[in-house]
Design an enzyme around this catalytic site. Sequence first.
Site, PDB file in Angstrom:
ATOM      1  N   HIS A   1       0.814  -1.217   0.000  1.00 16.02           N
ATOM      2  CA  HIS A   1       0.000   0.000   0.000  1.00 16.02           C
ATOM      3  C   HIS A   1       0.848   1.267   0.000  1.00 16.02           C
ATOM      4  O   HIS A   1       0.351   2.340  -0.340  1.00 16.02           O
ATOM      5  CB  HIS A   1      -0.936  -0.004   1.208  1.00 16.02           C
ATOM      6  CG  HIS A   1      -1.982  -1.069   1.139  1.00 16.02           C
ATOM      7  ND1 HIS A   1      -3.270  -0.831   0.739  1.00 16.02           N
ATOM      8  CD2 HIS A   1      -1.911  -2.403   1.388  1.00 16.02           C
ATOM      9  CE1 HIS A   1      -3.956  -1.966   0.749  1.00 16.02           C
ATOM     10  NE2 HIS A   1      -3.156  -2.935   1.148  1.00 16.02           N
TER      11      HIS A   1
ATOM     12  N   ASP B   1       3.309   9.498  -0.867  1.00 14.68           N
ATOM     13  CA  ASP B   1       2.173   8.680  -0.460  1.00 14.68           C
ATOM     14  C   ASP B   1       1.963   7.570  -1.480  1.00 14.68           C
ATOM     15  O   ASP B   1       2.108   7.795  -2.687  1.00 14.68           O
ATOM     16  CB  ASP B   1       0.902   9.533  -0.383  1.00 14.68           C
ATOM     17  CG  ASP B   1       0.002   9.138   0.774  1.00 14.68           C
ATOM     18  OD1 ASP B   1       0.123   8.000   1.260  1.00 14.68           O
ATOM     19  OD2 ASP B   1      -0.817   9.980   1.200  1.00 14.68           O
TER      20      ASP B   1
END
Length: 471
Positions: free
Chosen positions: A162, A370
Amino acid sequence: MDEGGNLNSLIVASNRVPSPDQGSGSQGGLAVGVMNALSRTDGLWLGWNGNTEEAPSRDIDHYDFDGVRFATFPMSVEQHRLFYIGYSNEVLWPLFHYRPDMIEYNREKERGYLEVNQLFADNIRSVMDESSRIWVHDYQLIAVGHLLRQSGVEAPLGFFLHTPFPPWDLLRILPEYENLLHYLSAYDTIGFQTDLDLYNFRDCMKRGIGAEIEEDGTIVFDGRRSQADVYPISIDIDTAREMAEQGENSPTGQRLKRSLNNRPLMIGTDRLDYSKGLYKRFQAYERLLERFEERRGNVIYIQISPSSRTDVEEYAALRTTLERVTGHVNGRFAEYDWMPLRYLNRGYDRASIMGFLRQSRVALITPLRDGMNLVAKEFIAAQDPEDPGVLVLSHLAGASRELADGALLCNPFDIDGVAEVMERALSMPLEERRARWQSMMTVLQNNDIHQWSENFLAAMNQNAEQRREDQ
């Protein structure tokens, strides 16, 4: 979802699992996608229950929640210290977010990481059967597949990361970095958020441990073949929209609306984490008020950042810094009837957050790095199509790879540049806002959270079947 093979026994492993105390409405993107996949199979979700005990335990608690079976277990205080706080969040998290200056490595933490990964592998073996397929999630559990293979497990194995994956020259800062690459080679299917992460991974496999990358992208190492690809995680669009409408009309949403007094709202909602770029975002907002005087008294910025990883020193220091900067900005610009910056160091239920997003003219998503950032996608789904807001998005967030045509991209390290993008967003005419929103909404509709899980599991089944044929 069964096109890629029998999925009657899917086991998902992640560090944490949804709590039945929270209710399904409060779960984030990973939970929505995994719950959807498991509810359509005879599946089971396995992970840490959030509790720590003095001594290591082999106890597993089984329960059902929202039509899905769960198996959870505790960690010892020492396991949590070395595995979770230590190697996962003081070594891998900063490494994968391009912050080598924040890495606090020692070999004891690495041993603790492997011990807990072994605990996960042992617990998976205790609940699996011959039809099981195993889907492991995120940086905390990279070694699980390798440890399962070592114990003789030949079931289909998938891994999804992720977070970002670092480039070769950054990865090799980590002592024994080769081990991570060895561990990842055990999986049939490895998923990443963006094409950049996939490129970095293949390059690291080739340079770091001499893996062969075939023309179709197959990775061959130590007699095993793996497929790595891009599977950008997404959201449940319909649920997000419904929650946003409910949240806007709730007492909390109406209270926010009254407090704005018809001023445009800019909002950020991020975990309190140094990767999110909050300090620089606050600086950029101060610069906006400096340079564009007409915004003084005519815009409100709300930043919602509940504390996380409170045992990690850097997070406590960040909280103190943001509180100081908030006081500075408000002390410099506030009037008796206007507070420019509302910094809320607490959490809200998901419906309230979605309602806040729906009322916002601008969403500020400006991380320094991110993996994806699902808040960016939730903001899009939350908008009123007739009067949508504007997404200000860091080009260093994974979401920028999909949403570049509709979002206003910025470099979070450029304080003046971010301030200028904020002003552009606040000034954007309705017609342009609608066009940009529609462009991003189309992207979401073509790849929602359900499509994400289906695509990954289909690939995992296909790749495992190919491995069997090659043996």
